[in-house]
Design an enzyme around this catalytic site. Structure first.
Site, PDB file in Angstrom:
ATOM      1  N   ASP A 135       0.854  -1.189   0.000  1.00 53.37           N
ATOM      2  CA  ASP A 135       0.000   0.000   0.000  1.00 53.37           C
ATOM      3  C   ASP A 135       0.891   1.239   0.000  1.00 53.37           C
ATOM      4  OD1 ASP A 135      -2.937  -1.123   0.766  1.00 53.37           O
ATOM      5  OD2 ASP A 135      -1.374  -2.267   1.788  1.00 53.37           O
ATOM      6  N   SER A 167      -8.628  -3.403   9.427  1.00 55.18           N
ATOM      7  CA  SER A 167      -8.789  -3.995   8.103  1.00 55.18           C
ATOM      8  C   SER A 167      -7.757  -5.102   7.943  1.00 55.18           C
ATOM      9  CB  SER A 167      -8.604  -2.922   7.020  1.00 55.18           C
ATOM     10  OG  SER A 167      -8.547  -3.492   5.728  1.00 55.18           O
ATOM     11  N   ASP A 168      -7.788  -5.782   6.790  1.00 54.80           N
ATOM     12  CA  ASP A 168      -6.753  -6.777   6.525  1.00 54.80           C
ATOM     13  C   ASP A 168      -5.428  -6.113   6.152  1.00 54.80           C
ATOM     14  OD1 ASP A 168      -7.883  -5.846   4.158  1.00 54.80           O
ATOM     15  OD2 ASP A 168      -7.359  -7.656   3.053  1.00 54.80           O
ATOM     16  N   HIS A 169      -5.462  -4.806   5.834  1.00 55.65           N
ATOM     17  CA  HIS A 169      -4.246  -4.036   5.556  1.00 55.65           C
ATOM     18  C   HIS A 169      -4.121  -2.928   6.597  1.00 55.65           C
ATOM     19  CE1 HIS A 169      -3.528  -5.136   1.069  1.00 55.65           C
ATOM     20  NE2 HIS A 169      -4.163  -6.103   1.698  1.00 55.65           N
ATOM     21  N   GLU A 170      -2.876  -2.526   6.868  1.00 55.07           N
ATOM     22  CA  GLU A 170      -2.645  -1.398   7.768  1.00 55.07           C
ATOM     23  C   GLU A 170      -2.839  -0.088   7.008  1.00 55.07           C
ATOM     24  OE1 GLU A 170      -2.262  -2.090  10.964  1.00 55.07           O
ATOM     25  OE2 GLU A 170      -2.369  -4.190  10.310  1.00 55.07           O
TER      26      GLU A 170
END
Length: 268
Positions: A135, A167-170
Site C-alpha cells: 500500500d 482492516s486486513d491491511h494497515e
C-alpha cells in the site's frame, strides 16, 4: 480455472480523482486498487496487474497536466521493485512517501500486510514471513510548488482495546509539506539542466516500454506455439484413433494398427 474467492477479478478496478484547491494551488488526488497477487510463486494475475498499472499511469499523466501537485494513494498489490510499480513511478514522476519521509512510525519496513493480522492468510505471505509493503502514498510537485513528506505512519494491528484490526491491511497516513517556487532557478537548476534531465527520463521510459513490448510479444509467440502444438497433438490423436477403428484383427484378437497413408503397404 475460475477462483470464486478471488472477488477483485469480478469486481473490476477503477481510479478515483478529486481536484482540490489548496491555498490557490490545484491538487489532483487519486485513489486506486489493483488486482491482488494471491501467490508470489504462481502469480496468475501478474499480466492483469501490469496492464492495470499502465492504465493508471496513463490516466494520471493525461489528467494531471495542469495540476500544481499530485497525490496517489491506494492498495497497489505490488512490491516496491515490481515491474508495474516501477512503470507507474517512472512514467508519472511520482515519488514514494515511504522512501522520501523524514520520520516514519509504523510496522517494520513499512509493511502494510502483516502476519499478525487476523484476516491475513499466512501462506499468502510466503516467503515474506513478517509481512509485505503493498500500500502506498505517492506524490509529486510541479514548477510552482515542491512537495516533501515530513512524516509517514501506519496502523499497527488491532484497534485500541479491541481484539480485531481495522482492516486486513494497515492504514497509511502522510503529512506533506508544500513550498511555493517563484522561480525554479532559485533551486540551482537551469533550463538546460531541466532539458537534460527530461531527455534522460524519456530514454529510461523508452527502454522500459521496449522491454514491456518485448515481454508481451514473447508471451504472444509462446501462446501461438502452444496452440499449434495442441492442434498438432489433437490431429495426431485423431489419426491414431482412426487407425485403431479401421485396423484388422491380429492373432491375439486385438485390432492391428493400419497407418492412414495414401501408400499401401506391400508385404514381402
Amino acid at each position: 480455472m475460475i477462483h470464486l474467492r478471488h472477488g477483485d477479478w469480478f469486481g473490476g478496478k477503477a481510479v478515483g480523482l478529486v481536484i482540490v484547491d489548496v491555498s490557490g494551488l490545484k491538487a489532483h488526488v487519486y485513489v486506486t486498487h489493483l488486482h491482488a497477487e494471491y501467490s508470489r510463486a504462481q502469480d496468475e494475475y501478474l499480466p492483469h496487474r501490469i496492464v492495470q498499472s499502465w492504465e493508471v499511469l496513463q490516466f494520471v499523466r493525461h489528467t494531471s497536466c495542469g495540476a500544481d501537485l499530485v497525490v496517489l494513494g491506494g492498495d497497489l498489490n505490488m512490491h516496491p521493485q515490481d515491474l508495474g510499480n516501477r512503470l507507474l513511478r517512472s512514467h508519472t514522476g511520482l515519488r514514494d512517501c515511504y522512501t522520501e519521509t523524514d520520520t516514519f512510525d509504523g510496522c517494520e519496513d513499512g509493511h502494510t500486510l502483516i502476519a499478525d493480522n487476523h484476516f491475513t492468510k499466512k501462506q499468502d505471505l510466503v516467503p515474506f514471513e513478517k509481512g509485505i509493503r503493498i500500500d502506498y502514498i505517492l506524490m509529486k510537485g510541479s514548477q510552482r510548488v515542491s512537495m516533501k513528506c515530513e512524516s509517514l505512519s501506519t496502523t499497527k494491528g488491532p484497534v485500541a482495546d479491541k481484539p480485531f484490526p481495522y482492516s486486513d491491511h494497515e492504514a497509511l497516513t502522510a503529512e506533506l509539506a508544500l513550498l511555493r517556487l517563484e522561480d525554479s532557478r532559485q533551486h540551482g537548476s537551469s533550463d538546460s539542466e531541466y532539458s537534460a534531465l527530461f531527455s534522460e527520463q524519456q530514454k529510461q521510459a523508452f527502454h522500459i516500454t521496449l522491454l514491456y513490448l518485448l515481454f508481451t510479444t514473447h508471451i504472444k509467440v509462446l501462446k501461438e506455439t502452444e496452440d499449434q502444438m495442441m492442434l498438432t497433438s489433437n490431429d495426431l490423436q485423431t489419426k491414431l484413433t482412426g487407425c485403431r477403428l479401421s485396423g484388422s484383427s491380429s492373432f491375439d484378437g486385438s485390432p492391428e494398427l493400419q497407418p492412414l497413408s495414401p501408400f499401401k503397404r506391400v508385404d514381402p
